[in-house]
Motif scaffolding. Structure first.
Motif, PDB file in Angstrom:
ATOM      1  N   LYS A 182      78.693 -88.098 -41.257  1.00 32.29           N
ATOM      2  CA  LYS A 182      79.917 -88.490 -40.551  1.00 32.29           C
ATOM      3  C   LYS A 182      79.777 -88.286 -39.051  1.00 32.29           C
ATOM      4  CE  LYS A 182      84.745 -86.997 -40.028  1.00 32.29           C
ATOM      5  NZ  LYS A 182      85.795 -86.086 -40.546  1.00 32.29           N
ATOM      6  N   HIS A 183      79.199 -87.173 -38.640  1.00 30.73           N
ATOM      7  CA  HIS A 183      79.158 -86.843 -37.218  1.00 30.73           C
ATOM      8  C   HIS A 183      77.940 -87.427 -36.507  1.00 30.73           C
ATOM      9  CE1 HIS A 183      82.654 -84.208 -36.977  1.00 30.73           C
ATOM     10  NE2 HIS A 183      82.328 -83.783 -38.175  1.00 30.73           N
ATOM     11  N   SER A 184      76.807 -87.528 -37.179  1.00 31.74           N
ATOM     12  CA  SER A 184      75.622 -88.098 -36.537  1.00 31.74           C
ATOM     13  C   SER A 184      74.575 -88.396 -37.596  1.00 31.74           C
ATOM     14  CB  SER A 184      75.047 -87.140 -35.488  1.00 31.74           C
ATOM     15  OG  SER A 184      73.808 -87.625 -35.004  1.00 31.74           O
ATOM     16  N   GLU A 185      74.334 -89.675 -37.828  1.00 33.53           N
ATOM     17  CA  GLU A 185      73.310 -90.043 -38.805  1.00 33.53           C
ATOM     18  C   GLU A 185      71.924 -89.627 -38.326  1.00 33.53           C
ATOM     19  OE1 GLU A 185      73.521 -94.079 -40.097  1.00 33.53           O
ATOM     20  OE2 GLU A 185      75.694 -94.023 -40.406  1.00 33.53           O
ATOM     21  N   ARG A 186      71.700 -89.687 -37.018  1.00 36.17           N
ATOM     22  CA  ARG A 186      70.393 -89.287 -36.488  1.00 36.17           C
ATOM     23  C   ARG A 186      70.160 -87.797 -36.699  1.00 36.17           C
ATOM     24  NH1 ARG A 186      67.990 -92.583 -32.374  1.00 36.17           N
ATOM     25  NH2 ARG A 186      67.486 -90.739 -31.148  1.00 36.17           N
ATOM     26  N   ALA A 187      71.171 -86.983 -36.403  1.00 35.26           N
ATOM     27  CA  ALA A 187      71.017 -85.544 -36.607  1.00 35.26           C
ATOM     28  C   ALA A 187      70.856 -85.221 -38.085  1.00 35.26           C
ATOM     29  CB  ALA A 187      72.218 -84.803 -36.026  1.00 35.26           C
ATOM     30  N   ASP A 369      61.918 -89.052 -29.511  1.00 30.69           N
ATOM     31  CA  ASP A 369      62.446 -90.006 -30.493  1.00 30.69           C
ATOM     32  C   ASP A 369      61.324 -90.689 -31.261  1.00 30.69           C
ATOM     33  OD1 ASP A 369      65.060 -89.454 -29.856  1.00 30.69           O
ATOM     34  OD2 ASP A 369      65.319 -91.174 -28.525  1.00 30.69           O
ATOM     35  N   PHE A 405      68.672 -81.984 -30.331  1.00 29.20           N
ATOM     36  CA  PHE A 405      69.134 -83.094 -29.505  1.00 29.20           C
ATOM     37  C   PHE A 405      69.729 -82.572 -28.205  1.00 29.20           C
ATOM     38  CE2 PHE A 405      68.985 -84.693 -33.772  1.00 29.20           C
ATOM     39  CZ  PHE A 405      68.573 -86.009 -33.646  1.00 29.20           C
ATOM     40  N   GLN A 407      72.560 -83.543 -26.785  1.00 33.47           N
ATOM     41  CA  GLN A 407      73.983 -83.301 -26.974  1.00 33.47           C
ATOM     42  C   GLN A 407      74.201 -82.456 -28.226  1.00 33.47           C
ATOM     43  OE1 GLN A 407      72.766 -86.555 -26.782  1.00 33.47           O
ATOM     44  NE2 GLN A 407      73.064 -86.706 -24.566  1.00 33.47           N
ATOM     45  N   ARG A 409      75.033 -81.712 -31.668  1.00 36.10           N
ATOM     46  CA  ARG A 409      75.085 -82.510 -32.894  1.00 36.10           C
ATOM     47  C   ARG A 409      75.390 -81.635 -34.108  1.00 36.10           C
ATOM     48  NH1 ARG A 409      72.497 -87.638 -32.388  1.00 36.10           N
ATOM     49  NH2 ARG A 409      72.655 -88.232 -30.196  1.00 36.10           N
ATOM     50  N   GLU A 461      72.142 -74.381 -33.682  1.00 35.20           N
ATOM     51  CA  GLU A 461      71.312 -75.541 -34.020  1.00 35.20           C
ATOM     52  C   GLU A 461      69.838 -75.147 -34.068  1.00 35.20           C
ATOM     53  OE1 GLU A 461      70.548 -80.140 -32.491  1.00 35.20           O
ATOM     54  OE2 GLU A 461      71.353 -78.640 -31.111  1.00 35.20           O
TER      55      GLU A 461
END
Length: 556
Positions: A182-187, A369, A405, A407, A409, A461
């Protein structure tokens, strides 16, 4: 899982006792409220936990209802409970099919896809009619459920089972994965979570519950499952925060009581739609539904211990060993006509904290990335000698390559314990949990992340990454948002990661004091190419590096 509160037990007793307190018509309304609450709960799990949009929830309920109507109209010798379960399974299968586009799109685009299915389903229900006639044929209840009170209790039992299942899932690793998506698919992918699988599971569970609710409705006709009803249902779920059981019950009650009140007052039913639309606007303004905002407001600020520097003032960066952990060779990245990286090569050795620095736009984030599998590239990336080409980002994470990341996440709804265990991919032992909390400067493992400041979340994190015991860690500006003292303390902890956790670290950082304290060697990027590499003190004093950061005139 949290204990059930006293108010919850009181509410349950009231619900159980209602058949003895209400006249027949109001008992009918109460039964409808339970079914509507189940529908709203199914939507709350999908949207509130996984952040996915469905504007066809009533259509999925219609699938379950159609199956029950088919059994009923043809008088097939199938028990009623089994009829309802088969209808739920049919809706579950269609829900997975609807969820497939979510693997490529989300937000407004996914809403359009689901609304398109609602329109097609409405047309099919209207043209084909429900088995049993145009206006539907009342479903014949078995003897044990023949009375209105017995059927009310049966629907209440179905709702309680689904509430219990949803709460269990929300506290499981799958529920935490839904929140991560929900909050970040990448994270989420960087944690090793199978994002596609998590999405499809969310659609499957939600659609199955919706189909179950549709099978319980009793009197089945196409008008019960119109697309406009799905829109109102979605609005009510957003308004209250339907991933909370009390929110689902409130929304279910309003969906029946408001139309009833408007009808008795002789007012237009459109006023009810306006009420829910206004509620959505208020929820968007407040940053969540009624119960979601209330939960945040009840949270107490978590106790965070400030990180302390070592008595000697700094920890010595560890010395690298002879074995390469992460090898990057000839890495090139292009975004359209922009060449972000050109033939970049570097090697991260065991026991090493290697700094990666450079001016803004030098290509540092593009390198991270690419190495972690989020952007296509040319070249080779090897982890412990194993080529990573062809592996998705989540597969690279599970292979032992983790990243952070720039930001924040983290996942605000999770507790510190749940977040750490999600990141680790397993249940942590008490010593492991204590170690991770100490790294983040936290005391309470049940503290929700939305009660933490930015600095504590950034440290948490990193602690979650280390709890996974990776082979290589890519830290992208972990000191962002920290004070100078906290940054220096974090740098010393990063310098100790190879010795304490056995992971080699590639540190991307703009704070040169953090780089000096944590890194024995650095690589400098400028305009997508390696400008300089070597021992930290020598590289930072290099005229070419000073020129890259400050400009030729200052360097001269």
């Amino acid at each position: 899982m949290r204990r059930v509160s006293g108010w919850s037990w009181i509410g349950l007793l009231v619900l159980v006792a209602l058949p003895g307190l209400l006249p027949s018509y109001w008992l009918f309304l109460a039964t409808g409220m339970l079914i509507a609450s189940l529908l709203t709960w199914s939507l709350g799990l999908l949207g509130g936990l996984a952040g996915l949009v469905s504007l066809c929830q009533l259509s999925l309920a219609g699938v379950g209802g159609w199956v029950v109507a088919y059994f009923n109209a043809n008088e097939l010798p199938v028990p009623f409970v089994l009829q309802v379960l088969v209808g739920a399974l049919a809706a579950l299968g269609i829900g997975v099919l609807i969820g497939l586009p979510s693997l490529r799109v989300r937000g407004v685009h996914l809403a359009v896809v689901s609304l398109g299915f609602a329109a097609v389903a409405d047309l099919a229900f209207t043209l084909l009619n429900f088995p049993g006639g145009v206006i539907g044929k009342p479903v014949v209840r078995p003897g044990l459920l023949a009375s209105d009170a017995a059927y009310y209790w049966f629907c209440l039992g179905a709702l309680l089972v689904c509430l219990g299942l949803g709460l269990w899932l929300s506290h499981s690793r799958l529920g935490s994965a839904w929140r991560a998506v929900k909050h970040s698919e990448r994270a989420a992918a960087a944690m090793g979570i199978n994002v596609s699988g998590a999405k499809l599971w969310a659609f499957a569970v939600s659609a199955g519950m919706a189909g179950l609710a549709g099978g319980l409705l009793g009197l089945l006709s196409a008008s019960n499952f119109a697309p406009t009803g799905s829109l109102v249902l979605f609005a009510s779920a957003v308004m209250v925060g339907a991933h909370y059981p009390a929110g689902a019950l409130l929304a279910g009650g309003m969906s029946w009581l408001i139309p009833e009140a408007l009808s008795r007052l002789g007012l237009s039913q459109n006023l009810g739609n306006l009420f829910f639309a206004f509620g959505v606007l208020m929820a968007l303004k407040a940053g969540g539904g009624i119960f979601e905002v209330a939960a945040r407001n009840r949270a107490r600020p978590a106790v965070v211990r400030p990180l302390a520097t070592s008595p000697s003032g700094s920890a010595r960066p560890s010395q690298p060993g002879p074995k390469p952990v992460l090898e990057v060779q000839g890495l090139s990245v292009r975004y359209g006509t922009v060449q972000a990286l050109t033939q970049v090569s570097l090697t991260l050795y065991e026991g090493q904290v290697l700094g990666l620095i450079g001016p803004n736009g030098a290509g540092k984030s593009s390198l991270v990335d690419a190495v972690s599998g989020f952007v296509p590239y040319q070249g080779q990336v090897r982890l412990l000698g194993r080529p990573l080409e062809g592996l998705a980002s989540s597969q690279r994470a599970r292979a032992g390559l983790r990243r952070s990341f720039q930001q924040d996440r983290t996942i605000p709804e999770l507790s510190a314990r749940a977040y750490l265990e999600l990141a680790a991919g397993r249940t942590l032992t008490p010593p492991e949990l204590a170690e991770a909390l100490a790294f983040a400067g936290l005391e309470d493992p049940e503290a929700p992340l939305y009660a933490l400041d930015v600095g504590a979340r950034r440290r948490l994190e990193v602690a979650g990454i280390l709890a996974a015991r990776p082979k290589a860690v890519l830290l992208d500006e972990p000191a962002a948002g920290l004070s100078a003292a906290e940054s220096h303390a974090l740098a010393e902890r990063i310098a100790q990661i190879p010795a304490l956790y056995g992971a080699a670290v590639l540190l991307i950082e703009h704070d040169m004091e953090v780089v000096r304290r944590a890194c024995g060697e650095v690589v400098v990027l400028d305009f997508g190419e390696v400008l300089e590499a070597g021992p930290t003190a020598e590289v930072l004093a290099s005229p070419k590096v000073v020129a890259a950061y400050l400009g030729e005139e200052v360097a001269a």
